[in-house]
Design a protein around this motif. Structure first.
Motif, PDB file in Angstrom:
ATOM      1  N   SER A   1       0.846  -1.243  -0.009  1.00 23.50           N
ATOM      2  CA  SER A   1       0.069   0.040   0.113  1.00 23.50           C
ATOM      3  C   SER A   1       0.798   1.360   0.040  1.00 23.50           C
ATOM      4  O   SER A   1       0.646   2.245   0.472  1.00 23.50           O
ATOM      5  CB  SER A   1      -1.171   0.021   1.121  1.00 23.50           C
ATOM      6  N   ILE A   2       1.972   1.037  -0.670  1.00 21.74           N
ATOM      7  CA  ILE A   2       2.719   2.570  -0.827  1.00 21.74           C
ATOM      8  C   ILE A   2       2.607   3.087  -2.096  1.00 21.74           C
ATOM      9  O   ILE A   2       2.596   2.501  -3.163  1.00 21.74           O
ATOM     10  CB  ILE A   2       4.283   2.029  -0.549  1.00 21.74           C
ATOM     11  N   ASP A   3       2.294   4.385  -2.128  1.00 18.68           N
ATOM     12  CA  ASP A   3       2.284   5.060  -3.192  1.00 18.68           C
ATOM     13  C   ASP A   3       2.726   6.295  -3.113  1.00 18.68           C
ATOM     14  O   ASP A   3       3.130   7.107  -2.212  1.00 18.68           O
ATOM     15  CB  ASP A   3       0.557   5.606  -3.401  1.00 18.68           C
ATOM     16  N   TRP A   4       3.142   7.082  -4.372  1.00 19.70           N
ATOM     17  CA  TRP A   4       3.972   8.376  -4.674  1.00 19.70           C
ATOM     18  C   TRP A   4       3.464   8.919  -5.841  1.00 19.70           C
ATOM     19  O   TRP A   4       2.845   8.272  -6.902  1.00 19.70           O
ATOM     20  CB  TRP A   4       5.407   7.934  -4.339  1.00 19.70           C
ATOM     21  N   PRO A   5       3.750  10.305  -5.853  1.00 18.76           N
ATOM     22  CA  PRO A   5       3.296  10.871  -7.307  1.00 18.76           C
ATOM     23  C   PRO A   5       4.044  10.381  -8.392  1.00 18.76           C
ATOM     24  O   PRO A   5       5.310   9.682  -8.560  1.00 18.76           O
ATOM     25  CB  PRO A   5       3.936  12.326  -6.957  1.00 18.76           C
ATOM     26  N   ALA A   6       3.419  10.425  -9.458  1.00 14.49           N
ATOM     27  CA  ALA A   6       3.570   9.785 -10.839  1.00 14.49           C
ATOM     28  C   ALA A   6       3.999   8.061 -10.495  1.00 14.49           C
ATOM     29  O   ALA A   6       4.745   7.620 -11.452  1.00 14.49           O
ATOM     30  CB  ALA A   6       4.999  10.474 -11.251  1.00 14.49           C
TER      31      ALA A   6
ATOM     32  N   PHE B   1      13.056   8.396  -6.698  1.00 13.61           N
ATOM     33  CA  PHE B   1      13.562   9.756  -6.515  1.00 13.61           C
ATOM     34  C   PHE B   1      15.055   9.835  -6.525  1.00 13.61           C
ATOM     35  O   PHE B   1      15.920   9.270  -6.022  1.00 13.61           O
ATOM     36  CB  PHE B   1      12.998   9.740  -4.876  1.00 13.61           C
ATOM     37  N   LYS B   2      15.211  11.347  -7.036  1.00 13.89           N
ATOM     38  CA  LYS B   2      16.573  11.667  -7.060  1.00 13.89           C
ATOM     39  C   LYS B   2      16.879  12.387  -5.938  1.00 13.89           C
ATOM     40  O   LYS B   2      18.037  12.395  -5.290  1.00 13.89           O
ATOM     41  CB  LYS B   2      16.761  12.400  -8.476  1.00 13.89           C
TER      42      LYS B   2
ATOM     43  N   GLY C   1      11.952  15.322   1.538  1.00  9.94           N
ATOM     44  CA  GLY C   1      10.856  16.308   1.191  1.00  9.94           C
ATOM     45  C   GLY C   1       9.928  15.711   0.295  1.00  9.94           C
ATOM     46  O   GLY C   1       8.770  16.471   0.102  1.00  9.94           O
ATOM     47  N   GLN C   2      10.112  14.670  -0.436  1.00 10.54           N
ATOM     48  CA  GLN C   2       9.069  14.149  -1.096  1.00 10.54           C
ATOM     49  C   GLN C   2       7.916  13.593  -0.454  1.00 10.54           C
ATOM     50  O   GLN C   2       8.066  13.123   0.741  1.00 10.54           O
ATOM     51  CB  GLN C   2       9.855  13.078  -2.069  1.00 10.54           C
ATOM     52  N   THR C   3       6.983  13.338  -1.232  1.00  9.20           N
ATOM     53  CA  THR C   3       5.452  12.720  -0.341  1.00  9.20           C
ATOM     54  C   THR C   3       5.336  11.601  -0.650  1.00  9.20           C
ATOM     55  O   THR C   3       5.732  11.025  -1.967  1.00  9.20           O
ATOM     56  CB  THR C   3       4.340  13.535  -0.885  1.00  9.20           C
ATOM     57  N   VAL C   4       4.994  10.711   0.180  1.00  4.67           N
ATOM     58  CA  VAL C   4       4.692   9.198   0.121  1.00  4.67           C
ATOM     59  C   VAL C   4       3.568   9.021   1.040  1.00  4.67           C
ATOM     60  O   VAL C   4       3.250   9.559   2.068  1.00  4.67           O
ATOM     61  CB  VAL C   4       6.053   8.486   0.757  1.00  4.67           C
TER      62      VAL C   4
ATOM     63  N   ASN D   1      -3.725   5.014   4.038  1.00  3.38           N
ATOM     64  CA  ASN D   1      -4.224   6.299   4.267  1.00  3.38           C
ATOM     65  C   ASN D   1      -3.324   7.478   4.977  1.00  3.38           C
ATOM     66  O   ASN D   1      -3.786   8.374   5.190  1.00  3.38           O
ATOM     67  CB  ASN D   1      -5.778   6.068   4.953  1.00  3.38           C
ATOM     68  N   ARG D   2      -2.175   6.975   5.092  1.00  2.00           N
ATOM     69  CA  ARG D   2      -1.105   7.880   5.852  1.00  2.00           C
ATOM     70  C   ARG D   2      -0.312   8.541   4.856  1.00  2.00           C
ATOM     71  O   ARG D   2       0.309   7.924   4.234  1.00  2.00           O
ATOM     72  CB  ARG D   2      -0.564   7.174   7.054  1.00  2.00           C
ATOM     73  N   LYS D   3      -0.619   9.734   4.831  1.00  2.00           N
ATOM     74  CA  LYS D   3       0.457  10.678   3.646  1.00  2.00           C
ATOM     75  C   LYS D   3       1.235  11.339   4.509  1.00  2.00           C
ATOM     76  O   LYS D   3       0.957  11.851   5.257  1.00  2.00           O
ATOM     77  CB  LYS D   3      -0.378  11.553   2.916  1.00  2.00           C
ATOM     78  N   GLY D   4       2.323  11.365   4.034  1.00  2.12           N
ATOM     79  CA  GLY D   4       3.734  12.175   4.604  1.00  2.12           C
ATOM     80  C   GLY D   4       4.709  12.100   3.931  1.00  2.12           C
ATOM     81  O   GLY D   4       4.710  12.123   2.617  1.00  2.12           O
TER      82      GLY D   4
END
Length: 791
Positions: free
Chosen positions: A509-514, A568-569, A573-576, A580-583
């Motif tokens: 259940s791990i998501d990230w932008p793009a 991630f390069k 500071g990136q969002t993951v 339901n927990r976004k951080g």
């Protein structure tokens, strides 16, 4: 006739005491080693074989297709057992099974004034109907069906209540927070059970205490089913393959299947490859079975070589017997009978050796083996071993000596054919090839174990202690931490779910932008407290550790592999999102091993939760002051958590447990290598003794003609070293192939060095030279007059 054969055989043994001793001792050692391995193999194969319903018992495992690969695991959904039973008619019984404490920890029980720690599990109400764990008190149908009920072992009943009957209906306190009613007492779980426990609790309690089980994306417990007698396992497996999609929707890039494995095979076949069962401990069972056969063959070869080498002494006996009418078959019977007599004496000695060595062997292997002298089957096996060994060892010498031509023998013109000489030397080559292979295997296994023990795991295992979070420590963790840090012997304190060597929890259940919607990645997930990185002594590559100076309740730390998988390069500071927990990612740690070196490092995501109610306290103590630190920790725990005995584990000791099987293999391979070399050298010593005796006149003549002792020693030694050298050519490629295949089981492994082969070769040559040098030197310095005076 039998009496005559026996007398002849016995007189020959006494007449040639040295050769008889070497033969008997060599066979006895080979038989003793084979018997020990046989007992070990028999014990391994007996694991889980005692269940009456064994043919119908199966374990459910889960196969996951994602990220271009297929993984499999025994962890399943918490409600799976009940749903399978309710929906698949061919399933008669089903039970979930989950440990009642964190891995490596135990639960604390109190009854009256007695407090002790025990290991146990939560199990379904069908458990005792499925498995043959005998109930001394209670009913199998209702033993753990009610909430707040508990079934305990006979040992546990005697410990807390005096005897099993007194335990029934009594209350026992679990982890100082629950009062449980003893509803059943079972016989202590036998050592040949893969399921080991002192107590079982109701599955109803497990579900009530773990809300996550209602989410079918979460897995942890194991699931077992018993099929009906008329059920077809293949059809049931087809029915359950997509069963979980009745409770959850399909996800792009992820396919989950359920499969069945016969429970009786689980212990020996527990490894997975590409999502399917692929070996396990069975590989060691097969390996040691082959080793037992080879070591026994080495001992038999000694007998063949020494007996045929002595054939010249008995040639006239054979000739005279044939002249007066003895048939070839009667001579064969006599010589095989002599071999059986030697084998019988060797077996008696071997049984004595096994009985003396069993305690040490049990300590080495972690078994509880006994010599089953009271079992009829054991004596059938011993009789079969006697006949088989006697026939193998005695057949060639018997046929060889029975083939002597009486005319040539009585004329004194007995000469061994090229075929016979080649065969005997071939046996020596075979012996030493096996011995060299054992030496190489021992070196490679030792080097891999050293690599495992000394490899930088990415964190510092030294001076790191684990203390289970239990009882009042759950709510007093912060107080414990402050008091511990007030002691100068303690450097850092943190906490985590499970421990650094058993981060078994995974999430998809791990998501990230793009993120590609078709991509599904399994992340190992950790839940930790403040100062985790500092306490573990991890290397921080970017960002920071969790800190009270920030609101890190939704922050994450990733390892290198996770960052690379996400892409991630600049990860900090990136969002993951974790469900339901976004951080935000606040730190990146250098990859560290949180499982054995059999497995590749996986993507890891870590979050902060100081209020997590179970797991492990991590304590980093000052080097050289471990004893003082432990005493201080014990005082603090006794003050804050008086109802729970103080327990702890060393990080390096817990890490070593990951390689228990390999450590046993390492020790046993060293033992087998020594035995193989020793038995081979016994035969070589005997051959050298006989050769020196047979060539005494030749040596005498050479010395009279001016040969030096050095020349004589070289002459005798070269003949024996030639087959040893040939053995290297055979052993090296076979050993490389076998050990390279063994190393494939480690994701992180050594490369087999040419040095291992050099060491093995030099060792074999030196051992062979030392073995034959005594007889060679003795023959070289003997007075030639003594050997020539009869001419």
């Amino acid at each position: 006739m039998f009496n005559n054969y026996f007398k002849t055989a016995w007189r020959n043994l006494l007449r040639n005491k040295a050769f008889s001793l070497i033969n008997i001792l060599g066979l006895a050692l080979g038989l003793a080693c084979s018997l020990l391995i046989f007992l070990w193999v028999q014990d391994e194969r007996s694991v889980d074989a005692f269940h009456k319903n064994g043919r119908d018992l199966y374990q459910v495992y889960e196969r996951s297709h994602y990220d271009g690969k297929i993984d499999a695991s025994y962890t399943t959904q918490g409600l799976l057992a009940e749903e399978l039973k309710n929906n698949i008619p061919q399933i008669q019984y089903a039970s979930g099974l989950e440990y009642a404490s964190a891995p490596g920890a135990q639960n604390t029980f109190e009854a009256g004034d007695k407090i002790n720690k025990m290991s146990g599990m939560f199990a379904g109400e069908d458990f005792f109907k499925m498995f043959s764990f005998h109930l001394l008190q209670g009913n199998a149908a209702t033993a753990i069906s009610d909430p707040a009920s508990i079934a305990i072992s006979k040992k546990m009943a005697e410990l807390f209540f005096g005897n099993p009957s007194n335990a029934i209906g009594k209350t026992i306190t679990f982890d100082n927070k629950e009062n449980l009613l003893v509803t059943a007492v079972f016989e202590d779980v036998p050592h040949n059970s893969s399921l080991q426990f002192d107590f079982l609790r109701s599955w109803t309690d497990f579900v009530a205490q773990n809300n996550w089980v209602h989410n079918w994306s979460n897995t942890s417990p194991q699931t077992f089913v018993q099929l009906r007698k008329d059920a077809d396992a293949a059809k049931v497996q087809a029915q359950i393959k997509d069963f979980i999609y009745r409770y959850q929707s399909k996800t792009k890039g992820l396919k989950t299947e359920l499969a069945l494995q016969p429970f009786t095979q689980r212990y020996l076949y527990s490894n997975f490859k590409d999502g399917y069962i692929d070996g396990g401990r069975i590989e060691y069972v097969r390996l040691f079975s082959i080793v037992a056969i080879f070591i026994l063959l080495i001992a038999c070869i000694n007998f063949m070589n020494l007996t045929t080498a002595r054939s010249a002494r008995r040639a006239k006996e054979v000739g005279i017997r044939k002249v007066i009418g003895a048939l070839r078959i009667s001579l064969i019977k006599q010589f095989i009978g002599e071999a059986l007599l030697v084998t019988l004496l060797a077996i008696v000695i071997a049984l004595v050796l096994v009985s003396l060595l069993l305690p040490s062997f049990n300590q080495l292997t972690g078994k509880q083996l006994i010599l089953p002298l009271h079992q009829f089957d054991f004596w059938i096996m011993i009789t079969a071993l006697l006949l088989l060994t006697g026939l193998i060892a005695g057949s060639y010498p018997a046929f060889f000596m029975a083939s002597f031509k009486p005319v040539r023998v009585l004329k004194g013109s007995l000469k061994l054919s090229w075929t016979n000489i080649f065969f005997r030397k071939g046996l020596v080559v075979f012996q030493f090839a096996l011995s060299v292979m054992f030496i190489i295997a021992t070196i490679v296994i030792y080097q891999q174990m050293q690599y495992v023990q000394t490899k930088n795991m990415g964190y510092n295992r030294d001076n790191l202690l684990y203390i289970p979070i239990e009882g009042d420590l759950v709510g007093k963790y912060e107080v414990f931490k402050q008091q511990a840090l007030n002691n100068t012997t303690i450097l850092n304190v943190s906490k985590m779910r499970n421990s650094p060597t058993v981060i078994e929890h995974h999430t998809n259940s791990i998501d990230w932008p793009a993120k590609d919607p078709n991509l599904q990645v399994s992340f190992a997930d950790g839940v930790v407290g403040y100062d985790f990185i500092k306490t573990m002594d991890l290397q921080l590559l970017a960002g920071r550790d969790f800190s009270k100076a920030y609101n890190d309740s939704t922050s994450f730390i990733l390892n290198e592999t996770a960052v690379n998988k996400i892409g991630f390069k600049n990860p900090v500071g990136q969002t993951v999102s974790w469900g339901n927990r976004k951080g935000m990612v606040v730190g990146v740690v250098k990859d560290f091993h949180f499982s054995s070196l059999h497995q590749q490092i996986e993507p890891l995501i870590i979050r902060l939760d100081e209020n997590w109610s179970w797991g492990t306290i991590l304590v980093r103590v000052k080097g050289g002051q471990t004893k003082q630190a432990i005493a201080s920790l014990q005082r603090i725990c006794k003050q804050l958590n008086p109802k729970f005995p103080f327990t702890y584990q060393f990080s390096d000791a817990e890490y070593a447990k990951l390689y228990n099987s390999e450590q046993v293999v390492s020790k046993l391979s060293s033992l087998f290598a020594f035995l193989a070399i020793f038995i081979s050298c016994l035969g070589l010593f005997g051959l050298a003794m006989f050769t020196a005796e047979q060539r005494s006149k030749e040596i005498g003549i050479r010395k009279v003609l001016g040969a030096s002792a050095k020349n004589i020693v070289a002459l005798l030694s070269v003949n024996f070293l030639k087959p040893v050298a040939i053995a290297f050519l055979i052993a090296f490629p076979v050993a490389w192939f076998a050990m390279n295949n063994w190393l494939q089981g480690f994701a992180y492994r050594i490369h087999i060095s040419w040095l291992a082969f050099v060491i093995a070769g030099v060792a074999a040559i030196l051992i062979a030279l030392i073995t034959i040098s005594f007889q060679s030197i003795k023959a070289a310095i003997a007075n030639p007059v003594k050997s020539l005076r009869t001419e």
